[in-house]
Design an enzyme around this catalytic site. Structure first.
Site, PDB file in Angstrom:
ATOM      1  N   GLY A  26      -2.423   0.843  -3.135  1.00 35.54           N
ATOM      2  CA  GLY A  26      -3.714   1.116  -3.757  1.00 35.54           C
ATOM      3  C   GLY A  26      -3.563   1.790  -5.099  1.00 35.54           C
ATOM      4  N   SER A  69      -3.854   0.558  -8.177  1.00 36.01           N
ATOM      5  CA  SER A  69      -4.511  -0.037  -9.343  1.00 36.01           C
ATOM      6  C   SER A  69      -5.777   0.690  -9.768  1.00 36.01           C
ATOM      7  CB  SER A  69      -4.840  -1.511  -9.061  1.00 36.01           C
ATOM      8  OG  SER A  69      -5.722  -1.632  -7.960  1.00 36.01           O
ATOM      9  N   GLY A 121      -8.203   4.768  -9.325  1.00 35.53           N
ATOM     10  CA  GLY A 121      -8.413   6.086  -8.731  1.00 35.53           C
ATOM     11  C   GLY A 121      -7.175   6.951  -8.641  1.00 35.53           C
ATOM     12  N   GLY A 158      -4.666   6.592  -6.791  1.00 34.82           N
ATOM     13  CA  GLY A 158      -3.436   5.801  -6.713  1.00 34.82           C
ATOM     14  C   GLY A 158      -2.834   5.599  -8.081  1.00 34.82           C
ATOM     15  N   ASP A 212      -2.027  -6.988   0.175  1.00 35.53           N
ATOM     16  CA  ASP A 212      -3.370  -6.920   0.737  1.00 35.53           C
ATOM     17  C   ASP A 212      -3.249  -6.318   2.132  1.00 35.53           C
ATOM     18  OD1 ASP A 212      -5.863  -7.226   1.801  1.00 35.53           O
ATOM     19  OD2 ASP A 212      -6.035  -9.376   1.409  1.00 35.53           O
ATOM     20  N   LEU A 213      -3.636  -5.062   2.263  1.00 31.86           N
ATOM     21  CA  LEU A 213      -3.442  -4.346   3.513  1.00 31.86           C
ATOM     22  C   LEU A 213      -4.366  -4.801   4.645  1.00 31.86           C
ATOM     23  CD1 LEU A 213      -2.812  -0.827   2.034  1.00 31.86           C
ATOM     24  CD2 LEU A 213      -1.197  -2.130   3.413  1.00 31.86           C
ATOM     25  N   ASN A 239      -1.539   5.142   0.362  1.00 32.37           N
ATOM     26  CA  ASN A 239      -2.720   5.671  -0.312  1.00 32.37           C
ATOM     27  C   ASN A 239      -3.931   4.754  -0.222  1.00 32.37           C
ATOM     28  OD1 ASN A 239      -4.178   7.242  -2.669  1.00 32.37           O
ATOM     29  ND2 ASN A 239      -4.017   5.112  -3.363  1.00 32.37           N
ATOM     30  N   SER A 275      -8.208  11.945   4.969  1.00 29.57           N
ATOM     31  CA  SER A 275      -9.425  12.503   4.398  1.00 29.57           C
ATOM     32  C   SER A 275      -9.963  13.587   5.313  1.00 29.57           C
ATOM     33  CB  SER A 275     -10.492  11.413   4.228  1.00 29.57           C
ATOM     34  OG  SER A 275     -11.763  11.973   3.936  1.00 29.57           O
ATOM     35  N   TYR A 290     -21.564   0.456  15.900  1.00 29.35           N
ATOM     36  CA  TYR A 290     -20.822   0.738  14.663  1.00 29.35           C
ATOM     37  C   TYR A 290     -21.575   1.681  13.730  1.00 29.35           C
ATOM     38  CZ  TYR A 290     -18.310  -0.186  10.270  1.00 29.35           C
ATOM     39  OH  TYR A 290     -17.594  -0.076   9.099  1.00 29.35           O
TER      40      TYR A 290
END
Length: 404
Positions: free
Chosen positions: A36, A38, A40, A42, A88-89, A115, A224, A246
């Site tokens: 991650g 690319s 923020g 990260g 791509d996680l 991250n 977090s 949900y």
């Protein structure tokens, strides 16, 4: 919140920036993967690690964005070593390809910073048919299992995490033969398992790097404070994909709790080798392969952290008031009106948000620390669920079944 910050035992606080917490630290010779990267925190983590001499591999879903970040960092820091690889996680296939390509490159790996993440999305399933936040934020960071058995007992396998209890190691004599299940134990569970899967697939490279470089490997799960605010039961093992019950924020909290539990359980499993040492004694430890296990366990740490409340594109599915409400109402008991007034000034800047990650990754104060939860560049305390050893074990086993 940074506005009301004060220094902790480390001498740092929530207002400290990533550059400040790594001031004077030389990361030359280290290689890190930052998922991650690319945007923020990260991106800021990548920039500051590169500033300190670390070779950073950015795991990014958007290669064009990754290229832009790399060019911006190199323009600012001409000596920076930064590369981008597609990851791509939300897809186990993508995670496996990333790990395979990295391993084939022959690069070492000292730091794995898990991250990347998504936050409070509407209900949807990943490509592997797992609730998207749980799949992306947790399953994509998994590790594997390992076993030991006493020699001659073909059916006497026991999970290594239960070894001390099951085998009653204190009762073993110096002549008790020990056989290692080499297919899983010597490689500490290295198998073909989605940051759970990524960690698993890269752990062998980390161990080899730690042994060759004589430098501690560090695995960092960016969690977090929202892990405090998951579903009532912590992890809804029987309802992971239940759309009817949900809650976007509770599901986010659940995935962040999973980050904490994963790091704790991984740390505990890596430390099992140390338990074996104290339980059996030097006579049995003279076995070469068991010594290798001991070395593996002592060379790598695993920790989790809360970066702070930061406005980044992680919040693209929720408004700023929603984000502030979640963080401020949770910790200060403020109502929506107060949140509207103070929310913006209480949020961290990205430079501050990346500080704890960079601190845990590089600072000498963290050497040997494992299974800890950090916040504001200090050791903090996870929630009751986050400290639940049995819940961590159950999550481990549950996750293993999901990725098989």
């Amino acid at each position: 919140m940074w506005l009301f910050s004060r220094k902790g035992p480390s001498g740092l606080s929530s207002s400290s920036t990533a550059e400040e917490v790594t001031q004077g630290i030389d990361g030359t010779g280290l290689t890190a993967i930052v998922t991650g990267a690319s945007s923020g925190i990260g991106t800021e983590t990548t920039r500051v690690l590169a500033l300190r001499g670390v070779h950073v591999i950015m795991g990014v879903r958007n290669m064009a964005a990754g290229k832009d970040v790399k060019e911006a960092i190199v323009k600012e820091i001409p000596t920076a070593k930064v590369d981008a690889m597609e990851l791509d996680l939300s897809s186990m296939a993508s995670v496996k390809k990333f790990a395979s390509d990295f391993s084939s490159s022959g690069r070492p790996l000292n730091l794995l910073i898990n991250n990347a993440g998504i936050m409070a999305t509407p209900f949807m399933l990943s490509r592997d048919n797992i609730e998207l936040q749980f799949a992306t934020n947790h399953i994509a960071h998994l590790h594997s299992d390992c076993e030991i058995r006493t020699s001659g007992d073909q059916d006497g396998f026991c999970h290594l995490n239960n070894a001390v209890k099951t085998l009653n190691l204190h009762s073993l004599s110096a002549t008790t033969p020990i056989a290692i299940c080499f297919s899983c134990c010597v490689e500490f569970g290295y198998g073909k398992r989605g940051h759970f899967l990524l960690t698993n697939l890269l752990l062998d490279t980390m161990k080899k790097t730690a042994r060759a470089s004589k430098r501690e490997g560090r695995i960092i799960n960016v969690s977090s404070v929202a892990h405090h605010y998951t579903y009532k039961e912590g992890i809804r093992f029987d309802k992971i994909n239940d759309k009817s019950g949900y809650s976007s924020f509770a599901a986010y909290g659940q995935s962040k709790l999973a980050n904490v539990l994963h790091a704790n359980e991984l740390a505990r499993r890596l430390k099992v080798c140390d338990l074996l040492f104290h339980g059996i004694g030097w006579e049995v430890l003279s076995l070469v392969k068991l010594l290798v296990l001991l070395e593996d366990g002592l060379d790598i740490t695993a920790n989790s952290l809360h970066p702070g409340a930061i406005v980044t594109n992680l919040f693209r599915h929720k408004g700023i008031v929603d984000v502030c409400s979640m963080h401020l109402t949770i910790f200060l008991g403020l109502d929506a009106g107060i949140v509207n007034i103070f929310g913006r000034v209480a949020l961290k800047k990205v430079q501050q948000g990346a500080a704890t990650t960079c601190y845990v990754a590089l600072h000498p104060q963290v050497k040997g620390k494992t299974g800890e939860y950090f916040e504001d560049s200090n050791i903090g305390q996870a929630s009751a669920h986050g400290r639940n050893v049995e819940l961590a074990k159950k999550l481990w086993d549950f996750s293993m079944k999901m990725v098989k």
